[in-house]
Design a protein around this motif. Structure first.
Motif: not given
Ligand code: CTP
Length: 388
Positions: A162-167, A15-22, A24-31
């Motif tokens: 810039i988008r990631f810096a912002s969100t 598994i790679v990318g945004g799912y792993v990041r989110d 680890l950051m305990h962010r929103k449920a993945p889509t």
């Protein structure tokens, strides 16, 4: 299941990318979840889908070597690990099979280059060759390769930074920021549609001014919406100044974002003063004026939406209307009440109907903001002050 199918096919899978990041950051449920295999991604997607349900529809993107299908509300995307760089003048990669690390290295940021193994020998292991975990802790956006390499591979990544810096509320690493600034012109080869996907994510973030300021600093904003950067600055004649309408706009956008998630209302806030740069005049005795800026601004919205490839239907008309009315306080009423009921209520409240504009079912404006207090009793509303 994916792990088993991959093993049967003699393929590795991660598994790679945004799912792993989110995760680890305990962010929103993945889509969506992205999977990488050191082998053929399309074959693996088809084999996994077949195992789940032989009728499952798999979408294949041959040029990119990717395939995806939907399962339990999630988009599952499979890609073969790639070695390539993107060609200089296009974002179409030449596909050459690589290892997991090759694939991680050509991703945008270290925090998006983390992988979790789904293979038997090290199931669940986090593979982090570029210290992405540390960067998550430090809240920093860093590219796995030299910044200029990563950004020239796909210049949209300058917007993504810039988008990631912002969100995510991260900082862009100094070297990265310098690279974006010096090679900002590269953004021109990216399609406006892709730029706007990132831009709208910035607009939907908690505090869009963070991203808008970075866009201004790096020069991206000037390249895509010069109407906004034209609002910058304060002029002085005979000791009289006007406010800096660019910074004022950023304040208005952030204020509105505290009250609404409506993307187009946020856009209206962003564009509410764009007519001010071309209408600015210094008049003896009167000081600075921006006569007719609302009407001009509303016309400018149309050109802008056309150029930015934003939808030209009711959403644009809504933004135009709000820009035209932007000098008035606006009350947003969003409880499904019919226009007729609203009119009656306003009438009862003593509002002069001449001054009432029903913007759409959900919105009304009134000249007199003290009257809004009366609506409060009857409606769930958010008062949005566009002008102090
Ligand atoms: N990616 C990349 N360069 C791009 C776009 C994407 O390297 N220009 C990689 C990143 O590793 C990213 C992954 O592809 O994590 C998936 O991209 P995307 O779905 O666009 O973004 P996410 O990171 O998943 O973030 P989000 O879902 O929050 O948009």
């Amino acid at each position: 299941l994916i792990s088993e199918v991959a093993e049967k096919n003699n393929q590795t899978v991660f598994i790679v990318g945004g799912y792993v990041r989110d995760l680890l950051m305990h962010r929103k449920a993945p889509t969506d979840i992205d999977f990488v295999t050191e082998g053929n991604g399309i074959d693996l997607a088809k084999a996994v889908a077949h195992e789940i349900n032989s009728k499952l529809k798999v979408s294949v993107f041959k040029n990119y070597g990717t395939a995806m299908f939907k399962h339990e509300g999630l988009d599952l995307e499979f890609v073969g690990a790639r070695k390539e760089s993107y060609a200089e003048d296009s974002r179409k990669p030449s596909v050459e099979i690589g290892t997991l690390e090759d694939d991680q290295k050509r991703r945008d940021f270290t925090i998006n280059a983390l992988a979790i193994s789904l293979n038997k020998e090290n199931f669940g292991e986090l593979i982090d060759p570029f210290d992405g975990i540390l960067d998550i802790k430090k809240r920093i956006l860093r590219t796995p390769l030299e910044p200029s390499q990563t950004y020239s591979d796909d210049p949209l990544r300058m917007m993504r930074a810039i988008r990631f810096a912002s969100t995510l509320n991260f900082k862009i690493e100094e070297r990265s920021l310098a690279s974006i600034k010096s090679e900002v012109e590269r953004i021109r080869i990216v399609s406006m549609e892709r730029i706007m996907v990132e831009f709208n994510k910035i607009m939907l973030s908690e505090k869009p001014s963070v991203g808008l300021k970075l866009m201004e600093q790096t020069g991206i904003l000037h390249l895509i919406i010069p109407e906004l950067t034209a609002l910058k600055g304060i002029e002085e004649v005979e000791g009289q100044t006007h406010k800096d309408n660019f910074w004022h706009t950023l304040e208005v956008v952030d204020n509105i974002c505290e009250n609404t998630d409506n993307l187009w209302l946020r856009w209206a806030a962003l564009l509410h003063d764009i007519g001010k740069a071309p209408t600015k005049k210094f008049m003896e005795g009167n000081g600075w004026t921006f006569h007719g800026h609302e009407f001009l601004g509303s016309k400018m919205v149309k050109n802008l939406f056309y150029r930015l490839k934003l939808p030209l239907g009711t959403d644009m008309k809504y933004v135009q209307k709000l820009v035209k009315l932007s000098s008035r306080p606006i009350a947003l009423i969003d409880d499904g009440t019919s226009d007729a009921a609203l009119r009656r209520l306003l009438f009862d409240a003593g509002e002069d109907l001449e001054d009432l504009f029903i913007l759409n079912k959900a919105d009304i404006t009134t000249k007199n903001s003290s009257k809004q207090a009366k609506f409060k009793k009857n409606f769930e509303y958010v008062a949005l002050k566009i002008k102090e």
